[in-house]
Write an enzyme that holds these catalytic residues in place. Sequence first.
Site, PDB file in Angstrom:
ATOM      1  N   CYS A 137      14.712  -5.518 -17.734  1.00  0.00           N
ATOM      2  CA  CYS A 137      13.887  -5.447 -18.491  1.00  0.00           C
ATOM      3  C   CYS A 137      13.163  -4.179 -17.777  1.00  0.00           C
ATOM      4  O   CYS A 137      13.750  -3.428 -16.956  1.00  0.00           O
ATOM      5  CB  CYS A 137      12.547  -6.853 -18.844  1.00  0.00           C
ATOM      6  SG  CYS A 137      11.063  -5.448 -19.656  1.00  0.00           S
ATOM      7  N   HIS A 258      16.580  -9.107 -23.198  1.00  0.00           N
ATOM      8  CA  HIS A 258      16.374 -10.453 -22.512  1.00  0.00           C
ATOM      9  C   HIS A 258      17.561 -11.659 -22.941  1.00  0.00           C
ATOM     10  O   HIS A 258      17.391 -11.746 -23.954  1.00  0.00           O
ATOM     11  CB  HIS A 258      16.011 -10.947 -22.325  1.00  0.00           C
ATOM     12  CG  HIS A 258      14.022 -10.096 -21.692  1.00  0.00           C
ATOM     13  ND1 HIS A 258      13.621 -10.280 -20.479  1.00  0.00           N
ATOM     14  CD2 HIS A 258      13.711  -8.890 -22.000  1.00  0.00           C
ATOM     15  CE1 HIS A 258      12.744 -10.070 -20.513  1.00  0.00           C
ATOM     16  NE2 HIS A 258      12.493  -9.527 -21.105  1.00  0.00           N
ATOM     17  N   GLU A 260      18.971 -13.811 -22.318  1.00  0.00           N
ATOM     18  CA  GLU A 260      19.037 -14.907 -21.413  1.00  0.00           C
ATOM     19  C   GLU A 260      17.681 -15.253 -22.403  1.00  0.00           C
ATOM     20  O   GLU A 260      17.281 -17.131 -23.021  1.00  0.00           O
ATOM     21  CB  GLU A 260      18.087 -15.742 -20.171  1.00  0.00           C
ATOM     22  CG  GLU A 260      16.595 -14.988 -19.911  1.00  0.00           C
ATOM     23  CD  GLU A 260      16.374 -13.657 -20.077  1.00  0.00           C
ATOM     24  OE1 GLU A 260      14.760 -12.842 -19.509  1.00  0.00           O
ATOM     25  OE2 GLU A 260      16.973 -13.232 -19.510  1.00  0.00           O
TER      26      GLU A 260
END
Length: 436
Positions: A137, A258, A260
């Site tokens: 990000c 993202h 994750e």
Amino acid sequence: MIKFHLNSIPNYPGSKVHGKLPRSPRFQAGLTLAQKREYHLDLIVRYGAVPVIVPRVTGVRTLLNSFEPIHGVLLCEGEDIDPSLYESETTLLSSEELQEIKRLHSSDSAIDKEKDAIELSLAKLCLERNIPILGICRGSQVLNVACGGSLYRDIEKELTKIFPQDEKVVHIDYENYDGHRHVVKIVENTPLHQWFKCSIEEGKMEIMVNSYHHQGVKRLAHRFEPMAYSPDGLIEGFYDTGCYDPEDGKFIMGLQFHPERMRRRLDSNEFDYLGCPTAYKEFVKAVVAYQKKLNDTNKVQNSLKLDKESEQRRKVIAHSFSVARNIYAAGDTFHHSKESDLKAGEEFLESNTTLSLQQEKRLKQMGATVRNASSYKERLKVNEEREKLARVVMSKMTIEQLSDLALFYHMMENICSQVLEKKLQNAADLPHSDDF
């Protein structure tokens, strides 16, 4: 091991990552991390590395060497980057548009110059030493700016205003922060392609990613290659093709999304795609490999010991150069009484036969120069004038031009080191006259 307080996590600018270490009570935060949903740190720990938080504290930038050795750096989300760090030209946005951006994205548009300075210093440290670095990000934006790239101040205002309303890509949805997804097209034969190829429909090269940003890459730095685009043309992932080999400790990459947090449910470990955690797995693999290379280098350096005769010779040569340096520093003319002290250094330089003829000639010139320090000092004054002139010229260059220049000379330094090492190795392999 540097310990950190979990309450400071939302404000940290980045993570220093240590290579693989035995799991032990040295890292006590696993359960709490999962409860706080710090998924990126959770994955790093799962794959065998230990994160050490670099806090956003005034003055920490000058103390980054206290965190060494650094085996890897993870840069994550946060506020907008100070536009003065990447805008060399005047923005095309009106003052009214800038005010509207601040109103719509008030939580992101508050500039934190200290955090910018810390993260850019970490990024440049990694780029200089080829330390593995992963930017997620905002972290990807920091990485791009550190290499001379630029950003859109606001995607909707600058990029998608020309798109029809039904074709615009929504990059941030405050009402559905974690559940929001949009499509990206993956570039073939890139790391992202390898990680997600089992989930990509034949002929489409597309996946759905999450998105929490109103800024993004505008001009990608020259050293990077894109890995993914959104339909509006925004670069969603990039990497350095010359520094991507996790097995060899090489990893420089930025992802705007993202992976994750791309999970079916945020309280589960079921990812949208099997490839989602792979970025962290490969990053940690590179961190571990880099740590091993660093340790091996240190072992070699520590194991080099001279015998008694060679050590005595080294001290004589070191003393010779010390005398020459003192003559130069004091601005004295050459004294014949010191000739014997300078002789060892002169002979050392003039006897070097392992380099090219041009380099050998230069070394002989240096050997003669130490006997005439006052003349050498005059030559240094000329160099100082040249340096001042260079500084004036460089002060007029843009950030991108300076970044390109620095990267060019860094590349030349690496090439020179490699060629020199090869020449020295070849010379060492040649038979000596005593062997005949």
